[in-house]
Design an enzyme around this catalytic site. Structure first.
Site, PDB file in Angstrom:
ATOM      1  N   ASP A 183       0.862  -1.186   0.000  1.00  0.00           N
ATOM      2  CA  ASP A 183       0.000   0.000   0.000  1.00  0.00           C
ATOM      3  C   ASP A 183       0.897   1.235   0.000  1.00  0.00           C
ATOM      4  O   ASP A 183       1.574   1.517   0.983  1.00  0.00           O
ATOM      5  CB  ASP A 183      -0.885  -0.022   1.246  1.00  0.00           C
ATOM      6  CG  ASP A 183      -1.874   1.132   1.278  1.00  0.00           C
ATOM      7  OD1 ASP A 183      -1.863   1.960   0.343  1.00  0.00           O
ATOM      8  OD2 ASP A 183      -2.650   1.203   2.247  1.00  0.00           O
ATOM      9  N   HIS A 185      -0.274   4.201  -0.217  1.00  0.00           N
ATOM     10  CA  HIS A 185      -1.009   5.104   0.674  1.00  0.00           C
ATOM     11  C   HIS A 185      -1.121   6.531   0.149  1.00  0.00           C
ATOM     12  O   HIS A 185      -1.314   7.467   0.921  1.00  0.00           O
ATOM     13  CB  HIS A 185      -0.340   5.112   2.058  1.00  0.00           C
ATOM     14  CG  HIS A 185      -1.309   5.135   3.195  1.00  0.00           C
ATOM     15  ND1 HIS A 185      -1.585   6.274   3.917  1.00  0.00           N
ATOM     16  CD2 HIS A 185      -2.086   4.155   3.733  1.00  0.00           C
ATOM     17  CE1 HIS A 185      -2.468   5.989   4.866  1.00  0.00           C
ATOM     18  NE2 HIS A 185      -2.794   4.714   4.763  1.00  0.00           N
ATOM     19  N   GLU A 209      -1.211  -0.684  -4.093  1.00  0.00           N
ATOM     20  CA  GLU A 209      -2.406   0.090  -3.771  1.00  0.00           C
ATOM     21  C   GLU A 209      -2.117   1.581  -3.701  1.00  0.00           C
ATOM     22  O   GLU A 209      -1.085   2.004  -3.165  1.00  0.00           O
ATOM     23  CB  GLU A 209      -2.960  -0.400  -2.428  1.00  0.00           C
ATOM     24  CG  GLU A 209      -4.172   0.338  -1.933  1.00  0.00           C
ATOM     25  CD  GLU A 209      -4.686  -0.247  -0.624  1.00  0.00           C
ATOM     26  OE1 GLU A 209      -5.368   0.496   0.112  1.00  0.00           O
ATOM     27  OE2 GLU A 209      -4.417  -1.433  -0.332  1.00  0.00           O
ATOM     28  N   GLU A 235     -10.157   3.322  -1.627  1.00  0.00           N
ATOM     29  CA  GLU A 235     -10.639   3.539  -0.271  1.00  0.00           C
ATOM     30  C   GLU A 235     -11.076   4.983  -0.041  1.00  0.00           C
ATOM     31  O   GLU A 235     -11.843   5.262   0.878  1.00  0.00           O
ATOM     32  CB  GLU A 235      -9.594   3.142   0.769  1.00  0.00           C
ATOM     33  CG  GLU A 235      -8.362   4.028   0.811  1.00  0.00           C
ATOM     34  CD  GLU A 235      -7.336   3.527   1.806  1.00  0.00           C
ATOM     35  OE1 GLU A 235      -7.111   4.212   2.815  1.00  0.00           O
ATOM     36  OE2 GLU A 235      -6.779   2.439   1.581  1.00  0.00           O
ATOM     37  N   HIS A 284     -12.227  -2.182   1.240  1.00  0.00           N
ATOM     38  CA  HIS A 284     -11.415  -1.570   2.294  1.00  0.00           C
ATOM     39  C   HIS A 284     -12.148  -1.715   3.619  1.00  0.00           C
ATOM     40  O   HIS A 284     -13.347  -1.456   3.702  1.00  0.00           O
ATOM     41  CB  HIS A 284     -11.212  -0.093   1.951  1.00  0.00           C
ATOM     42  CG  HIS A 284     -10.473   0.699   2.975  1.00  0.00           C
ATOM     43  ND1 HIS A 284     -11.099   1.563   3.846  1.00  0.00           N
ATOM     44  CD2 HIS A 284      -9.150   0.789   3.238  1.00  0.00           C
ATOM     45  CE1 HIS A 284     -10.189   2.146   4.610  1.00  0.00           C
ATOM     46  NE2 HIS A 284      -9.001   1.692   4.272  1.00  0.00           N
TER      47      HIS A 284
END
Length: 381
Positions: A183, A185, A209, A235, A284
């Site tokens: 991820d 982020h 991700e 998400e 998510h």
């Protein structure tokens, strides 16, 4: 049947619940958590409840339209999360009224169990081999890690080398039979993600991700075309319209949150849209057990489910967060998969006394950190 009351409960900065009651005695629960903003979303839930009192809870689609569009201004994380919690509770009521789990109302089950993944983050660096080993020993075969430090717009080569070294150690610890995802982020810039993604292929990274921030979704197509590693995102997207942009860019996995993206109603639509782009769904959910149960109802209903995020880690032992459930054992993964929930509605039983005992009416503990660079500029967490 008519709705008689809507009650909200804030348990922490990452945990908020809503209870919808009816004159038939049937009650539904939902989770309207929006990390760091639970009191703000709770206020929105309470405002939206004015549309629900006296209404028949079984007309979910019509009520969803009113909740999502009735205030003229719509969308975004706060309002969509408020809709999501109420939507989950309405589906819970309808399933309980009919005596079936929600996935039966969405067309019936498409699978007998749902694969889950666990986080193996370290306090610093990218991934904790010991934590990863504990998950794997408990049956988990998909892990996700994220770099736990500030990332510069064009970070130094040695920092990327360090990230890759961490992933190499993690891969050596768990072996080739375990999937590893990373991820990013939204901390990476577009040019930095271009540098990193090709280097992840040799480590067998199953997906990367959020390689750019959600406001840069229109740039994802460039990364998808350049990256040998499948891209996942979603998400921080809240509607079908927002997911259409990333699906057209070619992402492999979409990650709507049923607590943020309009609930089960919109989540099902997003999954159907993703199916037309040959993309899969990995909801998510680093939240509480009600959110996980709602996510699983979606996972059991759609054909293009990939894996379910969770942070309860019940495969490692009991979690304090699940004290609000009568029987949390039904959410315990078996060999990395949660068996299909068969109880009515969400498939879980909430202990209202435990919820009320856990309410936090005071100043909530801090949520996500706010980072800055050494020069004082804002840095993405």
């Amino acid at each position: 049947m008519r709705i008689t009351a809507v009650d909200t409960f804030v348990l922490s900065n990452r945990h908020a619940l809503v209870k919808v009651s009816t004159d038939e005695g049937v009650v539904g629960w939902g989770e309207h958590t929006l990390e760091n903003w639970v009191r703000t979303v709770t206020a929105a839930v309470e405002r939206m409840s004015e549309h629900l009192i006296g209404a028949d809870p079984r007309g979910i689609t019509g009520l969803w339209q009113t909740l999502a569009r009735g205030g003229y201004y719509r969308g975004g994380p706060v309002l969509s999360s408020a809709v999501a919690g109420l939507d989950q509770a309405l589906w819970d009521i309808k399933g309980r009224w009919l005596g079936v789990p929600i996935h039966e109302l969405l067309g019936g089950p498409t699978r007998d169990h749902a694969r889950v993944y666990a986080h193996a983050n370290a306090p610093a660096g990218t991934g904790d081999p010991q934590r990863a080993r504990a998950h794997v020993n408990a049956g988990i075969d998909l892990l996700k890690v994220a770099p736990q430090q500030r990332i510069e717009f064009l970070d130094r080569p040695e920092h990327l080398d360090g990230l890759l070294s961490d992933l190499t150690r993690l891969r050596a610890e768990v072996g080739p039979g375990v999937d590893i995802a990373i991820d990013l982020h939204g901390r990476f810039s577009l040019p930095l993600s271009r540098r990193l993604l090709p280097r992840l292929e040799a480590l067998g990274v199953v997906f990367a991700e959020e390689p750019v921030r959600p406001e840069h979704s229109d740039l994802l197509g460039d990364l998808v075309r350049r990256s040998p590693v499948p891209i996942a995102t979603g998400e921080r997207l809240y509607s079908r319209a927002e997911f259409r942009r990333v699906l057209e860019a070619g992402v492999a996995i979409v990650q709507p949150d049923v607590c943020h993206a309009g609930g089960i109603t919109e989540g099902f639509r997003i999954a159907t849209l993703a199916e037309t782009y040959d993309a899969q769904l990995a909801p998510h959910c680093p939240l509480g057990p009600v959110a996980l149960a709602a996510s699983l109802q979606l996972a059991f209903a759609v054909p293009n489910f990939y894996a379910q995020e969770q942070s309860l880690n019940l495969h490692l032992g009991p979690s304090p967060v699940t004290r609000i459930l009568v029987d949390p054992r039904i959410l315990v993964p078996v060999d990395g998969r949660i068996p299909r929930l068969t109880g009515p509605g969400l498939g879980i039983e909430v202990n209202e006394d435990a919820v009320r005992a856990a309410v936090d009416d005071g100043h909530l503990a801090p949520g996500s950190p706010v980072w800055h660079y050494p020069d004082g500029g804002f840095a993405e967490w």
